[in-house]
Design an enzyme around this catalytic site. Sequence first.
Site, PDB file in Angstrom:
ATOM      1  CG  HIS A 257     -11.076  -2.777  -4.365  1.00  0.00           C
ATOM      2  ND1 HIS A 257     -11.677  -2.775  -5.604  1.00  0.00           N
ATOM      3  CD2 HIS A 257     -10.902  -4.081  -4.037  1.00  0.00           C
ATOM      4  CE1 HIS A 257     -11.857  -4.021  -6.005  1.00  0.00           C
ATOM      5  NE2 HIS A 257     -11.390  -4.836  -5.073  1.00  0.00           N
ATOM      6  N   GLY A 285      -2.192  -6.907  -3.454  1.00  0.00           N
ATOM      7  CA  GLY A 285      -2.506  -5.828  -4.382  1.00  0.00           C
ATOM      8  C   GLY A 285      -3.994  -5.593  -4.536  1.00  0.00           C
ATOM      9  CE  LYS A 286      -6.808 -11.049  -3.561  1.00  0.00           C
ATOM     10  NZ  LYS A 286      -7.245 -12.219  -2.756  1.00  0.00           N
ATOM     11  CD  GLU A 287      -8.978  -3.863  -0.372  1.00  0.00           C
ATOM     12  OE1 GLU A 287      -9.821  -3.625  -1.257  1.00  0.00           O
ATOM     13  OE2 GLU A 287      -8.841  -4.971   0.145  1.00  0.00           O
TER      14      GLU A 287
END
Length: 322
Positions: A257, A285-287
């Site tokens: 994101h 890997g979400k941010e």
Amino acid sequence: MELNPRRPVRPNRDIPSLVHAMSMTGFQGRKLGESVRVWSSMIQDPDCTIILGLSGAMVPAGMQECLIELVAHHYVDAIVSTGANIFHDIAEHLSINHYLGHHCVDDATLYEEGIDRIYDVFAYENEFRDVDQKVAAFAESLAPYHASSADFTRRLARHLVATAPEGRSLTATAAQAKVPIYVPALCDSSLGIALTVARRRGAKVAIDQIADVDELTRIVEDAKKTGVVYIGGGVPKNFIQQTQVTASIHGHDPGGHAYAVQYTTDAPHWGGLSGCTFEEAISWGKESVETRSVQCFCDATIALPIVVSALLGNGLVRARQD
């Protein structure tokens, strides 16, 4: 190293100015101010798709109008919510009130009186059961039915507007604005109870939660960049966060994101996802390391009215063109 001076915040009747001044102070007041700055950047970024995670029971706590204004001004593009928020929102649309109560009370007496307690908010159980029956009857009218929770909430919103046009709700406003509302833990609420009533009456109805995963992930895959805002944590937070992982498994690389804001009272050292930091999310890997993120450790019922008032007070117009 050149340092920027901390500036004392001065009392101010102008909320946007006050919140901006808070961003130059310290501790969580500063984080609150910085969160408005990051959320404003999302709104003004024409390439950004904004997803709101809504946990807990914000509607019974009186946050409904703040949420409605966020949708009405297109400050969010999709919502992931607990079932409780949507159920209570529907109840409000149908003129069912929540009442001022108290957290120091004899709950056995409340039970005898047919009163439900949500911390210091009261409601009548028989009125909620009436709403259960209305939702169950609506679900029966759809049978046979098998679709995502977003499809169900959209259809339910249209039904609400048709049967109670004088009502006002987040659910109805979102449907009108074409903002999907996903409820990934729908069964963990009175909505689940209502659908169970419909099923026991013989109606073939089912909410496809895997469709929820797929639909929300496709929204992320189709976006040039995404921004996320979490009111609390819980299932809505991780459900949104995992879209980055799901997308990568299917050959997309959203890159994490681009913006992230959270208001929470949880803390990271307990190990729960409601309090886990955005830095931790980088490992999944979400941010990404480039993500503009702010976490404000504050009760959402304090933060949300101030933040929404600041966004509206600044006169922000959504840059995204659909």
